[in-house]
Design a protein around this motif. Structure first.
Motif, PDB file in Angstrom:
ATOM      1  N   ALA A  12       0.848  -1.191   0.000  1.00  0.00           N
ATOM      2  CA  ALA A  12       0.000   0.000   0.000  1.00  0.00           C
ATOM      3  C   ALA A  12       0.881   1.237   0.000  1.00  0.00           C
ATOM      4  O   ALA A  12       1.946   1.258   0.600  1.00  0.00           O
ATOM      5  CB  ALA A  12      -0.903   0.010   1.225  1.00  0.00           C
ATOM      6  N   SER A  51     -14.830   2.215   0.607  1.00  0.00           N
ATOM      7  CA  SER A  51     -14.731   1.117  -0.347  1.00  0.00           C
ATOM      8  C   SER A  51     -15.710   1.277  -1.486  1.00  0.00           C
ATOM      9  O   SER A  51     -16.837   1.728  -1.298  1.00  0.00           O
ATOM     10  CB  SER A  51     -15.006  -0.217   0.342  1.00  0.00           C
ATOM     11  OG  SER A  51     -15.013  -1.256  -0.607  1.00  0.00           O
ATOM     12  N   GLU A  54     -14.059  -2.801  -4.838  1.00  0.00           N
ATOM     13  CA  GLU A  54     -12.853  -3.247  -5.531  1.00  0.00           C
ATOM     14  C   GLU A  54     -11.598  -2.723  -4.853  1.00  0.00           C
ATOM     15  O   GLU A  54     -10.584  -3.395  -4.805  1.00  0.00           O
ATOM     16  CB  GLU A  54     -12.877  -2.801  -6.989  1.00  0.00           C
ATOM     17  CG  GLU A  54     -13.945  -3.485  -7.812  1.00  0.00           C
ATOM     18  CD  GLU A  54     -13.958  -3.023  -9.254  1.00  0.00           C
ATOM     19  OE1 GLU A  54     -12.913  -2.534  -9.733  1.00  0.00           O
ATOM     20  OE2 GLU A  54     -15.003  -3.144  -9.893  1.00  0.00           O
ATOM     21  N   LEU A  55     -11.676  -1.505  -4.351  1.00  0.00           N
ATOM     22  CA  LEU A  55     -10.548  -0.845  -3.703  1.00  0.00           C
ATOM     23  C   LEU A  55     -10.966  -0.401  -2.312  1.00  0.00           C
ATOM     24  O   LEU A  55     -12.080   0.093  -2.126  1.00  0.00           O
ATOM     25  CB  LEU A  55     -10.113   0.384  -4.513  1.00  0.00           C
ATOM     26  CG  LEU A  55      -8.957   1.199  -3.941  1.00  0.00           C
ATOM     27  CD1 LEU A  55      -7.654   0.401  -4.067  1.00  0.00           C
ATOM     28  CD2 LEU A  55      -8.830   2.513  -4.684  1.00  0.00           C
ATOM     29  N   TRP A  56     -10.098  -0.617  -1.352  1.00  0.00           N
ATOM     30  CA  TRP A  56     -10.328  -0.161   0.019  1.00  0.00           C
ATOM     31  C   TRP A  56      -9.325   0.943   0.292  1.00  0.00           C
ATOM     32  O   TRP A  56      -8.129   0.749   0.137  1.00  0.00           O
ATOM     33  CB  TRP A  56     -10.140  -1.312   0.998  1.00  0.00           C
ATOM     34  CG  TRP A  56     -11.156  -2.372   0.814  1.00  0.00           C
ATOM     35  CD1 TRP A  56     -11.113  -3.409  -0.066  1.00  0.00           C
ATOM     36  CD2 TRP A  56     -12.393  -2.479   1.499  1.00  0.00           C
ATOM     37  NE1 TRP A  56     -12.253  -4.161   0.038  1.00  0.00           N
ATOM     38  CE2 TRP A  56     -13.048  -3.618   0.995  1.00  0.00           C
ATOM     39  CE3 TRP A  56     -13.004  -1.724   2.507  1.00  0.00           C
ATOM     40  CZ2 TRP A  56     -14.296  -4.018   1.458  1.00  0.00           C
ATOM     41  CZ3 TRP A  56     -14.247  -2.127   2.962  1.00  0.00           C
ATOM     42  CH2 TRP A  56     -14.877  -3.257   2.443  1.00  0.00           C
ATOM     43  N   ARG A  57      -9.789   2.114   0.708  1.00  0.00           N
ATOM     44  CA  ARG A  57      -8.916   3.245   1.002  1.00  0.00           C
ATOM     45  C   ARG A  57      -9.078   3.625   2.467  1.00  0.00           C
ATOM     46  O   ARG A  57     -10.185   3.835   2.945  1.00  0.00           O
ATOM     47  CB  ARG A  57      -9.236   4.429   0.130  1.00  0.00           C
ATOM     48  CG  ARG A  57      -8.435   5.692   0.524  1.00  0.00           C
ATOM     49  CD  ARG A  57      -8.506   6.768  -0.492  1.00  0.00           C
ATOM     50  NE  ARG A  57      -7.699   6.323  -1.624  1.00  0.00           N
ATOM     51  CZ  ARG A  57      -7.743   6.885  -2.822  1.00  0.00           C
ATOM     52  NH1 ARG A  57      -8.548   7.885  -3.057  1.00  0.00           N
ATOM     53  NH2 ARG A  57      -6.978   6.424  -3.791  1.00  0.00           N
ATOM     54  N   ASP A  73      -4.143   2.683   0.075  1.00  0.00           N
ATOM     55  CA  ASP A  73      -5.046   1.909  -0.768  1.00  0.00           C
ATOM     56  C   ASP A  73      -4.742   0.415  -0.664  1.00  0.00           C
ATOM     57  O   ASP A  73      -3.570   0.024  -0.641  1.00  0.00           O
ATOM     58  CB  ASP A  73      -4.925   2.334  -2.231  1.00  0.00           C
ATOM     59  CG  ASP A  73      -5.479   3.727  -2.471  1.00  0.00           C
ATOM     60  OD1 ASP A  73      -5.119   4.321  -3.495  1.00  0.00           O
ATOM     61  OD2 ASP A  73      -6.263   4.220  -1.649  1.00  0.00           O
ATOM     62  N   PHE A  74      -5.800  -0.399  -0.636  1.00  0.00           N
ATOM     63  CA  PHE A  74      -5.679  -1.849  -0.518  1.00  0.00           C
ATOM     64  C   PHE A  74      -6.647  -2.523  -1.469  1.00  0.00           C
ATOM     65  O   PHE A  74      -7.679  -1.962  -1.814  1.00  0.00           O
ATOM     66  CB  PHE A  74      -6.006  -2.304   0.914  1.00  0.00           C
ATOM     67  CG  PHE A  74      -5.099  -1.707   1.943  1.00  0.00           C
ATOM     68  CD1 PHE A  74      -3.911  -2.312   2.283  1.00  0.00           C
ATOM     69  CD2 PHE A  74      -5.449  -0.515   2.560  1.00  0.00           C
ATOM     70  CE1 PHE A  74      -3.065  -1.747   3.227  1.00  0.00           C
ATOM     71  CE2 PHE A  74      -4.610   0.056   3.513  1.00  0.00           C
ATOM     72  CZ  PHE A  74      -3.419  -0.559   3.842  1.00  0.00           C
ATOM     73  N   THR A  75      -6.336  -3.756  -1.816  1.00  0.00           N
ATOM     74  CA  THR A  75      -7.245  -4.535  -2.657  1.00  0.00           C
ATOM     75  C   THR A  75      -8.111  -5.477  -1.833  1.00  0.00           C
ATOM     76  O   THR A  75      -8.975  -6.143  -2.380  1.00  0.00           O
ATOM     77  CB  THR A  75      -6.459  -5.351  -3.703  1.00  0.00           C
ATOM     78  OG1 THR A  75      -5.520  -6.168  -3.017  1.00  0.00           O
ATOM     79  CG2 THR A  75      -5.759  -4.437  -4.693  1.00  0.00           C
ATOM     80  N   ASP A  76      -7.883  -5.526  -0.493  1.00  0.00           N
ATOM     81  CA  ASP A  76      -8.714  -6.393   0.350  1.00  0.00           C
ATOM     82  C   ASP A  76      -9.070  -5.694   1.658  1.00  0.00           C
ATOM     83  O   ASP A  76      -8.315  -4.871   2.171  1.00  0.00           O
ATOM     84  CB  ASP A  76      -8.018  -7.728   0.632  1.00  0.00           C
ATOM     85  CG  ASP A  76      -6.766  -7.553   1.448  1.00  0.00           C
ATOM     86  OD1 ASP A  76      -6.792  -7.906   2.644  1.00  0.00           O
ATOM     87  OD2 ASP A  76      -5.762  -7.061   0.901  1.00  0.00           O
ATOM     88  N   GLU A  77     -10.246  -6.033   2.165  1.00  0.00           N
ATOM     89  CA  GLU A  77     -10.778  -5.398   3.371  1.00  0.00           C
ATOM     90  C   GLU A  77      -9.934  -5.696   4.612  1.00  0.00           C
ATOM     91  O   GLU A  77      -9.717  -4.815   5.447  1.00  0.00           O
ATOM     92  CB  GLU A  77     -12.211  -5.862   3.597  1.00  0.00           C
ATOM     93  CG  GLU A  77     -12.871  -5.237   4.798  1.00  0.00           C
ATOM     94  CD  GLU A  77     -14.304  -5.699   4.997  1.00  0.00           C
ATOM     95  OE1 GLU A  77     -14.990  -5.112   5.845  1.00  0.00           O
ATOM     96  OE2 GLU A  77     -14.753  -6.640   4.306  1.00  0.00           O
TER      97      GLU A  77
END
Length: 112
Positions: A12, A51, A54-57, A73-77
């Motif tokens: 991230a 969210s 698709e993207l978690w910020r 930014d992340f791709t998973d919760e």
């Protein structure tokens, strides 16, 4: 202009931005919000988890409106939630989840 301040082991990217008070409010849709219960430019901390599925910020802000902000930014919760927890554990205050209160206020304003 955002300034890169680091990359987490997860990949991230952390950026620091000066926040314009006109855009300093929590973003809409799919948002959770926490506040450390402190007032003032030196003590206040806010965290948002946003969210679009698709993207978690994760956004963290120091100092209220116009304060300094970081964003991850992340791709998973799970990874995003881990950073939220870490941010709360490393910042002073009594953290409060404001998500439901903000949602209720937003609904109240829409009906009046």
């Amino acid at each position: 202009m955002p300034a890169l301040i680091g990359v987490l082991p997860s990949g991230a990217v952390a950026v620091s931005v000066a926040v314009d008070s006109r855009s300093a409010g929590a973003p809409g849709g799919g948002t959770r919000t926490w506040w450390n219960g402190s007032w003032g430019r030196m003590a206040r901390r806010d965290i948002w988890l946003v969210s679009d599925s698709e993207l978690w910020r994760v956004r963290g802000r120091l100092g209220g409106d116009g304060g300094q902000e970081v964003s991850y930014d992340f791709t998973d919760e799970a990874s995003a939630c881990a950073v939220v927890e870490r941010m709360m554990k490393t910042s002073a205050g009594t953290w409060r989840d404001l998500t439901e209160a903000i949602r209720q206020e937003s609904n109240r304003r829409r009906t009046h």
